[in-house]
Design a protein around this motif. Structure first.
Motif, short mmCIF file in Angstrom:
data_model
loop_
_atom_site.label_atom_id
_atom_site.label_comp_id
_atom_site.label_asym_id
_atom_site.label_seq_id
_atom_site.Cartn_x
_atom_site.Cartn_y
_atom_site.Cartn_z
N GLN A 57 0.48 -1.49 0.38
CA GLN A 57 0.29 -0.04 0.23
C GLN A 57 0.80 1.21 0.43
OE1 GLN A 57 -2.76 -0.35 3.07
NE2 GLN A 57 -4.08 -1.71 2.31
N ARG A 58 1.54 1.08 1.06
CA ARG A 58 2.86 2.07 0.68
C ARG A 58 3.71 2.61 -0.60
NH1 ARG A 58 2.71 5.79 4.55
NH2 ARG A 58 5.14 5.94 4.78
N CYS A 59 4.60 1.98 -1.26
CA CYS A 59 5.70 1.50 -2.54
C CYS A 59 5.14 0.83 -3.49
CB CYS A 59 6.85 0.64 -1.67
SG CYS A 59 6.90 -1.32 -1.65
N ASN A 60 4.03 -0.15 -4.17
CA ASN A 60 3.10 -0.26 -4.17
C ASN A 60 4.28 -1.87 -5.19
OD1 ASN A 60 1.20 -0.60 -6.89
ND2 ASN A 60 2.83 0.46 -8.25
N THR A 61 4.96 -2.00 -4.09
CA THR A 61 6.08 -3.65 -4.63
C THR A 61 5.03 -4.78 -4.34
OG1 THR A 61 8.31 -4.91 -4.35
CG2 THR A 61 7.19 -4.38 -2.76
N PHE A 62 5.47 -6.36 -4.78
CA PHE A 62 4.65 -7.25 -5.19
C PHE A 62 5.10 -7.60 -2.85
CE2 PHE A 62 5.72 -7.95 -9.65
CZ PHE A 62 4.52 -7.45 -9.51
N THR A 63 4.59 -8.02 -2.54
CA THR A 63 4.31 -8.12 -1.01
C THR A 63 2.77 -8.58 -0.73
OG1 THR A 63 4.49 -8.12 1.54
CG2 THR A 63 2.81 -6.57 0.17
N GLU A 64 3.45 -9.84 0.25
CA GLU A 64 1.93 -11.29 0.88
C GLU A 64 1.48 -10.26 2.17
OE1 GLU A 64 3.09 -14.60 1.13
OE2 GLU A 64 3.55 -15.35 -0.42
N ALA A 65 1.71 -9.57 2.17
CA ALA A 65 0.52 -8.04 3.49
C ALA A 65 0.09 -6.95 2.84
CB ALA A 65 2.38 -8.09 4.37
N ASP A 66 0.19 -5.72 3.50
CA ASP A 66 -0.73 -5.04 3.33
C ASP A 66 1.00 -3.49 3.50
OD1 ASP A 66 -3.46 -5.53 3.33
OD2 ASP A 66 -3.62 -5.04 5.29
N ILE A 67 1.60 -3.82 3.99
CA ILE A 67 2.27 -3.05 3.89
C ILE A 67 3.71 -4.08 3.87
CG2 ILE A 67 4.21 -1.13 5.28
CD1 ILE A 67 1.49 -0.04 3.96
N CYS A 68 5.26 -3.40 3.04
CA CYS A 68 6.19 -4.88 2.80
C CYS A 68 7.10 -4.96 3.26
CB CYS A 68 6.87 -4.71 1.46
SG CYS A 68 7.54 -2.99 1.33
N GLU A 69 7.48 -5.96 4.13
CA GLU A 69 9.07 -5.53 5.47
C GLU A 69 9.83 -3.68 4.81
OE1 GLU A 69 11.80 -8.89 5.74
OE2 GLU A 69 9.89 -10.32 5.84
N ARG A 70 10.16 -3.84 3.70
CA ARG A 70 11.27 -2.65 3.64
C ARG A 70 9.85 -1.85 4.49
NH1 ARG A 70 12.69 -5.01 -1.32
NH2 ARG A 70 14.74 -5.75 -1.19
N CYS A 71 9.13 -1.21 3.88
CA CYS A 71 8.41 0.17 3.87
C CYS A 71 8.40 -0.02 5.31
CB CYS A 71 7.39 -0.02 3.92
SG CYS A 71 7.40 0.86 1.47
N ALA A 72 7.84 -1.43 6.53
CA ALA A 72 7.40 -1.13 7.90
C ALA A 72 8.65 -1.20 8.27
CB ALA A 72 6.53 -2.89 8.31
N SER A 73 9.51 -0.83 7.84
CA SER A 73 11.01 -0.88 8.72
C SER A 73 11.68 0.08 9.13
CB SER A 73 11.91 -1.76 7.84
OG SER A 73 13.17 -1.57 8.64
N SER A 74 11.19 0.25 10.95
CA SER A 74 12.19 1.30 11.67
C SER A 74 13.29 2.06 11.25
CB SER A 74 12.03 1.35 13.18
OG SER A 74 13.10 0.18 13.22
N ARG A 75 14.56 1.18 10.58
CA ARG A 75 15.91 0.95 10.10
C ARG A 75 16.29 2.07 8.85
NH1 ARG A 75 18.18 -4.38 11.68
NH2 ARG A 75 18.46 -4.72 13.67
N ARG A 76 14.92 2.02 8.19
CA ARG A 76 15.26 2.89 6.92
C ARG A 76 15.53 4.40 6.83
NH1 ARG A 76 17.00 -1.63 3.15
NH2 ARG A 76 15.81 0.29 1.78
#
Length: 199
Positions: A57-76
């Protein structure tokens, strides 16, 4: 004469990039004659992917969750947003280890000959993402093809009107080259030497 099931399989395999009629026929015969278990696994994997995989929902890449791991990461670094054409390009950027921000995947590029314009890319989602209050710089990492350059130019104008800082990766990437085929050292150098997209 081939069975309709085999003909359907051959025709289905032709949807893969670079696969013509003869290659599709060879693949189909191989799967049916020598690797029926592999064919079954392929079919099940395709069905699972079609059911489970969606767009982040944030970056438009493929994922099985609503928000992918990268977008959910606090380290980015949430102030940086790198725009790429495909998930493969995003993975290549990640392999450079030179970029720690977030991404937006266009899932294509502006290509009038193919009937793909700004509307078909859904750029309103990108603009909404850029104006979410966190992004301070948009890094354009589209390919250095005619279509990639046209896309970068369009985004530079569009986002520049919104008062957002827009940069473009440097041309360490060969002109006419696609990120998928560039070594990670060259891509890392291009990221480090990025410049204003209007320069």
């Amino acid at each position: 004469m081939t069975s309709s099931g085999l003909e359907s399989l051959i025709e289905a395999l032709r949807c893969l990039p670079g696969v013509g009629p003869k290659s599709a026929q060879r693949m189909a015969y191989h799967l049916m004659q020598r690797d029926r278990k592999g064919a079954q696994c392929l079919g099940q994997s395709l069905l699972h992917a079609l059911e489970a995989v969606r767009h982040c929902q944030r970056c438009n890449t493929f994922t099985e969750a609503d928000i992918c791991e990268r977008c959910a990461s606090s380290r980015r670094d949430r102030t940086l947003l790198c725009v790429v054409e495909t998930p493969v390009d995003m993975n290549m950027m990640e392999q450079t280890l030179a970029y720690k921000g977030l991404y937006y995947v266009l899932m294509g590029k502006i290509s009038p000959l193919d009937g793909v314009g700004p509307h078909e890319l859904g750029l309103e989602r990108l603009v909404s993402r850029v104006l979410d209050g966190e992004v301070r710089e948009v890094v354009l990492a589209t390919n250095f093809t005619n279509e990639g350059e046209a896309t970068a130019h369009y985004l530079t104008v569009l986002l520049g009107q919104k008062g957002v800082r827009v940069t473009r990766i440097a041309r360490g990437v060969p002109v006419g080259g696609e990120l998928e085929y560039v070594d990670s050292g060259t891509l890392a150098q291009a990221m480090r030497e990025r410049r204003g997209a209007a320069d």
